[in-house]
Design an enzyme around this catalytic site. Sequence first.
Site, PDB file in Angstrom:
ATOM      1  N   LYS A  72       0.820  -1.226   0.000  1.00  0.00           N
ATOM      2  CA  LYS A  72       0.000   0.000   0.000  1.00  0.00           C
ATOM      3  C   LYS A  72       0.851   1.271   0.000  1.00  0.00           C
ATOM      4  CE  LYS A  72      -2.534   0.280   3.603  1.00  0.00           C
ATOM      5  NZ  LYS A  72      -1.704   1.168   4.449  1.00  0.00           N
ATOM      6  N   THR A  74       4.026   1.529  -0.750  1.00  0.00           N
ATOM      7  CA  THR A  74       4.804   1.515  -1.988  1.00  0.00           C
ATOM      8  C   THR A  74       3.977   2.042  -3.147  1.00  0.00           C
ATOM      9  OG1 THR A  74       6.057  -0.379  -1.157  1.00  0.00           O
ATOM     10  CG2 THR A  74       6.139   0.008  -3.531  1.00  0.00           C
ATOM     11  N   ARG A  95       2.277   8.660   6.824  1.00  0.00           N
ATOM     12  CA  ARG A  95       2.528   8.536   8.261  1.00  0.00           C
ATOM     13  C   ARG A  95       4.013   8.315   8.523  1.00  0.00           C
ATOM     14  NH1 ARG A  95      -0.847   3.513   9.777  1.00  0.00           N
ATOM     15  NH2 ARG A  95      -0.108   2.919   7.728  1.00  0.00           N
ATOM     16  N   LYS A 106       7.257  -6.246  11.261  1.00  0.00           N
ATOM     17  CA  LYS A 106       6.534  -5.693  10.124  1.00  0.00           C
ATOM     18  C   LYS A 106       7.408  -4.824   9.232  1.00  0.00           C
ATOM     19  CE  LYS A 106       2.373  -3.103   9.049  1.00  0.00           C
ATOM     20  NZ  LYS A 106       2.019  -1.740   9.252  1.00  0.00           N
ATOM     21  N   ALA A 274      -3.551   1.954  13.286  1.00  0.00           N
ATOM     22  CA  ALA A 274      -4.779   1.928  12.500  1.00  0.00           C
ATOM     23  C   ALA A 274      -5.823   0.971  13.062  1.00  0.00           C
ATOM     24  CB  ALA A 274      -4.465   1.554  11.061  1.00  0.00           C
ATOM     25  N   PHE A 302      -3.721  -0.211   7.120  1.00  0.00           N
ATOM     26  CA  PHE A 302      -4.288  -1.559   6.964  1.00  0.00           C
ATOM     27  C   PHE A 302      -5.320  -1.614   5.840  1.00  0.00           C
ATOM     28  CE2 PHE A 302      -3.041  -2.097  11.634  1.00  0.00           C
ATOM     29  CZ  PHE A 302      -1.896  -2.809  11.322  1.00  0.00           C
ATOM     30  N   PHE A 383       3.161  -9.123  -9.324  1.00  0.00           N
ATOM     31  CA  PHE A 383       4.373  -9.920  -9.075  1.00  0.00           C
ATOM     32  C   PHE A 383       4.722 -10.694 -10.348  1.00  0.00           C
ATOM     33  CE2 PHE A 383       3.298  -8.823  -4.862  1.00  0.00           C
ATOM     34  CZ  PHE A 383       4.341  -9.138  -4.013  1.00  0.00           C
ATOM     35  N   TRP A 411       7.077  -1.116  -7.479  1.00  0.00           N
ATOM     36  CA  TRP A 411       8.158  -1.666  -6.662  1.00  0.00           C
ATOM     37  C   TRP A 411       9.411  -1.868  -7.519  1.00  0.00           C
ATOM     38  CZ3 TRP A 411      11.144  -6.120  -6.683  1.00  0.00           C
ATOM     39  CH2 TRP A 411      11.897  -6.351  -5.514  1.00  0.00           C
TER      40      TRP A 411
END
Length: 558
Positions: A72, A74, A95, A106, A274, A302, A383, A411
């Site tokens: 998200k 990224t 954030r 994480k 969140a 999230f 991907f 990415w």
Amino acid sequence: MAYLTDIEIAQQCAMRPITEIARKAHVDEKYVEQYGKYKAKIDLSLLSETDRPDGKLVLVTAITPTPAGEGKTTTTIGLADGLSRIGKDVTVALREPSLGPVFGIKGGAAGGGYAQVVPMEDINLHFTGDFHAIGAANNLLAAMLDNHIQQGNSLGIDVRKITWKRCVDMNDRQLRFLVDGLGGKANGVPREDGFDITVASEIMAVFCLSSSITDLKERLSRIIVGYTFDDKPVTAGDLKAVGAMAALLKDALKPNLVQTLEGTPAFVHGGPFANIAHGCNSVIATRMALKMGDYTVTEAGFGADLGAEKFLDIKCRMAGLVPDAVCVVATIRALKMHGGLDRKSLGTEDLEALEKGIPNLLRHVSNIKNVYKLPCVVAVNRFPTDTDREVDFIIEKCRALGVNVVLSTVWAEGGKGGEALAREVVRLCEEEKGDFTFSYGLEGTLEEKIEAVVKKIYGGKGIQILPAAKKQLDQLAALGFSNLPVCIAKTQYSFTDDPTKLGAPEDFVVTVKNVKVSAGAGFVVVLTGDILTMPGLPKSPAAERIDVDENGRITGLF
């Protein structure tokens, strides 16, 4: 093929001086307070003195997260760089990362691959000291509370009814439940206590929702720290703590300006949890970003049932913001996990698992489009193992809802991989008008608001309120807090309050276990499931792999 790590990519970036980034963001140098060459704080007076109109606001959210990843942040950064590449004047608002996840499991919140904000080591570690200031203000209030009790307790505070906790920005389960004030009369009053992680502190939520120093002080004064023997709330204002807390926070309240790998101006400021709080960057940073760009891309924490719901029902309501478009991020891998596929098999084509998992995406999309009535696009974070048949399947399912699907490769390719998504976002902003509606109004009871979110957003059939929570709801109603929005704390891994229920479950009931008011922030926190306000470290924390060489170069951060 060996891929560079995020930190290796970031360290190869030739960053531009922050003064150059400020000029790109139309910020006059008189408002820029430099923190070294590549970071700055922007003075709050810019907001009242600029005559620039607000730009378009684009919200990035995601499907329900899984260990397979969604990307998200990224995507948020890559979309902003994509908008810049197609000639748009753009800013991004994000954030700040918490040290707990950075050293835990994480990771940080500075993006990934070729879609990052830099300097990533600074942003993920101390940055400009905002979180330290928030922790200090939190703990000053705790110290003044216990000192008041020690010095005679003229307010009649019942130590069994203290709700305020100390905090530290670290995952440290040892601090969840404590007994302190031991060692005799001179060392305080013995009582049960505990720590929250800094991002779970109400000071963080207050900080992120404040519109000015005046508003900050008013919100701080309303914070409830506990109750008297006859159940009257005691506030930070009652303890005369507000002025000193605001003094600690005054510089932190100024938004931080940094840049993406491609030189897009990025306002990175604040970072509440969140699942416990509202999970968005500060209102001040969002407003500043909107003034300084024709397009502002921001994200919510999230999945859309948590982050976007709170962004829309809490932040937008309080700040008067209306998104012009919403982007829902998904990966085919994560959707196959929602369909029951084992994590080891995610790289193989499996349309059956995808068909079982895609209702999760469709529910999030339907919520944005049909509950909140906002224009929406799905970004599939592609991907190499994703097949064309799997991609076509998602496109077909989303088309039935009237929503386009765009492939994103930010990415691997940075802004170039976000150009197609950027064009669709521009089309939504310019051609499709939303009719923004909240998922509930403020006039109902707290119970009605909770039930509205569970039914409309989660897809459940209702709520069960445990006796202790019912008593708390009745008490909050008696104290006049029924008109506040609700901030539902639940697992991020499911639409339900059970993290093992993936996909898009139906006919479930959400159990309300606990309710407390964040009077300063201006919402009522509703606790469901087992929500920890102080996480713990995993068996092999990321901290074990982080190091710094004699030249000060950090390795292993990601």
